[in-house]
Motif scaffolding. Sequence first.
Motif, PDB file in Angstrom:
ATOM      1  N   LYS A 151       0.844  -1.186   0.000  1.00  0.00           N
ATOM      2  CA  LYS A 151       0.000   0.000   0.000  1.00  0.00           C
ATOM      3  C   LYS A 151       0.884   1.243   0.000  1.00  0.00           C
ATOM      4  CE  LYS A 151      -3.555   2.326   2.680  1.00  0.00           C
ATOM      5  NZ  LYS A 151      -4.246   2.414   3.955  1.00  0.00           N
ATOM      6  N   PRO A 152       0.662   2.210  -0.855  1.00  0.00           N
ATOM      7  CA  PRO A 152      -0.305   2.125  -1.924  1.00  0.00           C
ATOM      8  C   PRO A 152       0.219   1.225  -3.027  1.00  0.00           C
ATOM      9  CG  PRO A 152       0.875   4.208  -2.029  1.00  0.00           C
ATOM     10  CD  PRO A 152       1.382   3.488  -0.824  1.00  0.00           C
ATOM     11  N   SER A 180       0.396   5.545  -6.053  1.00  0.00           N
ATOM     12  CA  SER A 180       0.525   4.091  -6.246  1.00  0.00           C
ATOM     13  C   SER A 180       1.435   3.792  -7.430  1.00  0.00           C
ATOM     14  CB  SER A 180      -0.841   3.463  -6.513  1.00  0.00           C
ATOM     15  OG  SER A 180      -1.772   3.879  -5.550  1.00  0.00           O
ATOM     16  N   ARG A 201      -0.698  -5.436   4.898  1.00  0.00           N
ATOM     17  CA  ARG A 201       0.101  -5.108   3.723  1.00  0.00           C
ATOM     18  C   ARG A 201       1.394  -4.396   4.131  1.00  0.00           C
ATOM     19  NH1 ARG A 201      -3.747  -2.137  -0.525  1.00  0.00           N
ATOM     20  NH2 ARG A 201      -4.934  -1.389   1.264  1.00  0.00           N
ATOM     21  N   GLU A 249       3.495  -1.268   3.815  1.00  0.00           N
ATOM     22  CA  GLU A 249       3.143   0.101   3.426  1.00  0.00           C
ATOM     23  C   GLU A 249       4.375   0.940   3.145  1.00  0.00           C
ATOM     24  OE1 GLU A 249      -1.105   0.610   5.759  1.00  0.00           O
ATOM     25  OE2 GLU A 249       0.191   2.366   5.514  1.00  0.00           O
TER      26      GLU A 249
END
Length: 418
Positions: free
Chosen positions: A289-290, A313, A355, A357
């Motif tokens: 993430k993202p 992202s 996740r 990050e």
Amino acid sequence: MAPGDCCTDSHADTAMPLHQALEQVLAVVEPVSEVEVLDIREALGRVLAEDVISAVDVPAHTNSAMDGYALAGSDLPKAGKCTLQLVGTAWAGRPLQARVEAGQCARIMTGAVMPAGTDTVVMQEHVERVDDGVVIDDRHRAGQHVRPAGEDVAAGAVGARAGIVIHPAMLGVLASLGVGRVSVLRRPRVAFFSTGDELVGIGETLKEGQIYDSNRYTLYGVLTRLGMDVMDLGVVPDDPDVLESVLMKASQQADAIVTTGGVSVGEADFVTQILEKVGQVNFWKVAMKPGRPFTFGRIGRACFFGLPGNPVSVMSTFYQLVQPALLAMTGARVEDPVIMLDARVTHRLKKKPGRREFQRGVLQRDAQGDYQVTGTRHQGAGVLSSMAAANCFIVLEEDRGAVEPGDMVKVQPFRGLV
Ligand code: AMP
Ligand code: MG
């Protein structure tokens, strides 16, 4: 712990860990093999295709490392002092033609060839000048302050190895060998385009619902910095037929294709679908993430990287997944580890386990000289200005929850010494 920090990130459940995604990408990528011959200055940043064997010794002659006096080590006094007769001067580029006999010495400059009969240099600060000679004491060692011929690179030795990236120091090494042209691997050709019906180019007026295409500019920046041969294919609308034809064309010309947008599961997200039709899709969900979703595949010989549309992202997936792949494609022997620093966090960082990050941060030194990092205010995947204001990623591991002020985190700086 604040409310909302307790739960894991539900997106992560079915997603592939980042390291595994990267392994899969790297397993498929092949280095370019075509070679071109360039002047060394043009070869800056390029990958050397063949070993360069030195035709000469560097330095070419045994020479002085200091300004001082050249003499035979056997003339150094064991104890007390001795006086040696001064017979001439050896300059850098202008050797002394005479031989220095026992009991004699020569004035010598840094880089000057050691005169015949000498093997030792005494620094000028360590002698006493008398009429036609110098007084030397017993503090010295035979052979000192002399640089032997070939000390840097010997004739016949490998001066530069195939697979090395020609960085500034290597450019200098090649010059020191007298090498003016080198064989390098060609740069990977990377085609890139943006997808989205809402995107318009700079210079056009925005109508309702439209935005300027920024991804093609960040991609241009990172690809160019990475030394790729870039092919900007513009903006492609969310139309499967147009997308397919652009992808086919790109796959015939490029080693890699990078696109942004259209890889989600929205109504207008066709990229993965088309890839399934004309090539192969390797995966499309990564636990970062993202950055989710992310598509990796192949069309013909070209590797395909379908990045998300959100501008932040785009950058995080590019740096974590595409950049290592493109570097592998250059044929460089990857020797430089990713630089990660430990830094203390100044303010709380929100995070749910699940996740990995990549939050955007500003890395600084505190009053004690230790690294401290502050997250940029907006961490939204669409807030590109927060990426532009940052100088590092704050890398928060998968299993980590919220980070409290004073906690240590890993930080990946955007900038390195080049
Ligand atoms: P998508 O992945 O296509 O659904 O796009 C996700 C978000 O990123 C949407 O808000 C898009 O408008 C935005 N976006 C997609 N492509 C770009 C682009 N090239 N420049 C700026 N924003 C974009
Ligand atoms: Mg879109």
